[in-house]
Design an enzyme around this catalytic site. Structure first.
Site: not given
Ligand SMILES: [Fe+2]
Ligand SMILES: [Fe+2]
Length: 256
Positions: A39, A67-68, A151, A176, A178
């Site tokens: 993403e 989400n990205h 995620h 998500h 990281h």
């Molecule tokens: Fe991410």
């Molecule tokens: Fe994300």
């Protein structure tokens, strides 16, 4: 079957380290399937068709997202033509792309990959628990090898999903945030779980991005354009080994 699951790939440094190291890692750990969350692969935000091809060409079999995924507008032009690229299943059904895929390995073993997106501290979306419930029966009729990329921001939402899907899937890989978490476990029902696999990109950064603009945002509260960091990179990933029934025999998170 052995799976290598790579946490959120951030920008060019993330892509470069995967290109450099993945082939050797696949040989060394006798990996049958590579999954990577993509993403953030294009400049930290979303995915272009060229970058999607670049990731698949360097040995990734399935790209999950979050989400990205919609950040680069061209995603709408190619997501429907690439089944190996997933968007979360719990977007409304008429949204482009698919939220799961059943892959056949070189040894003709089937494995399903499901992508879900959390709702806590994130954009409003359909329920990931119900979205999972509506597809899992049909998927299990095809294969018991099932990997979920959940995620999400909240640890509690991801951990709750383990109790919801325990024994129904082989592994739940959180993505998500990281940052790799130190809570990997195999449940008594044979489901592997980690709250977050972490990210693949520049190690000394703010979750893969250059600190300068992020600090500017924290200090002044004004909108800034985030840039991918530069410097030494690492791969945050998890190795999972499944038995013939899709139960997890071995789970090893690591930094590569
Ligand atoms: Fe991410
Ligand atoms: Fe994300």
């Amino acid at each position: 079957m052995r799976i290598f699951f790579i946490g959120d790939l951030v920008g060019k440094p993330g892509r470069r380290i995967v290109k450099e190291k993945l082939k050797n890692l696949v040989d060394e750990y006798k990996i049958d399937l590579v999954i990577a969350n993509g993403e953030n692969a294009a400049g930290g935000f979303g995915l272009t068709e060229k970058i999607k091809d670049e990731i698949l060409d360097c040995g990734v079999d399935i790209i999950t997202s979050g989400n990205h995924i919609w950040d680069k507008k061209e995603i709408y032009d190619f997501i429907d033509s690439e089944p190996r690229l997933l968007r979360p299943q719990n977007y409304p059904p008429d949204v482009p792309g698919k939220g799961f895929y059943i892959y056949s390995t070189k040894n003709k073993e089937k494995i399903a990959i499901i992508n879900l997106l959390g709702r806590t501290f994130m954009e409003a979306l359909d329920c990931p628990f119900r979205a999972f419930q509506s597809i899992i029966k049909d998927i299990r009729e095809e294969t018991h090898n099932i990997i979920v990329d959940f995620h999400a921001e909240a640890t509690s939402e991801k951990k709750s999903f383990l109790f919801f899907a325990d024994g129904l899937v082989s592994a739940i890989m959180g993505t998500h945030t990281h940052v790799q978490t130190a809570d990997a476990i195999i449940s008594s029902k044979g489901t592997a779980y980690i709250t977050d696999v972490g990210m693949t990109g520049v190690q000394h950064s703010v979750i893969g991005m250059r600190p300068k603009e992020i600090l500017e945002k924290f200090i002044h509260g004004l909108p800034t354009r985030f840039q991918v960091a530069s410097g030494d990179s690492y791969i945050n990933a998890v190795i999972i080994e499944l038995d013939q029934k899709g139960k997890v025999l071995f789970l090893q998170p690591g930094i590569f």
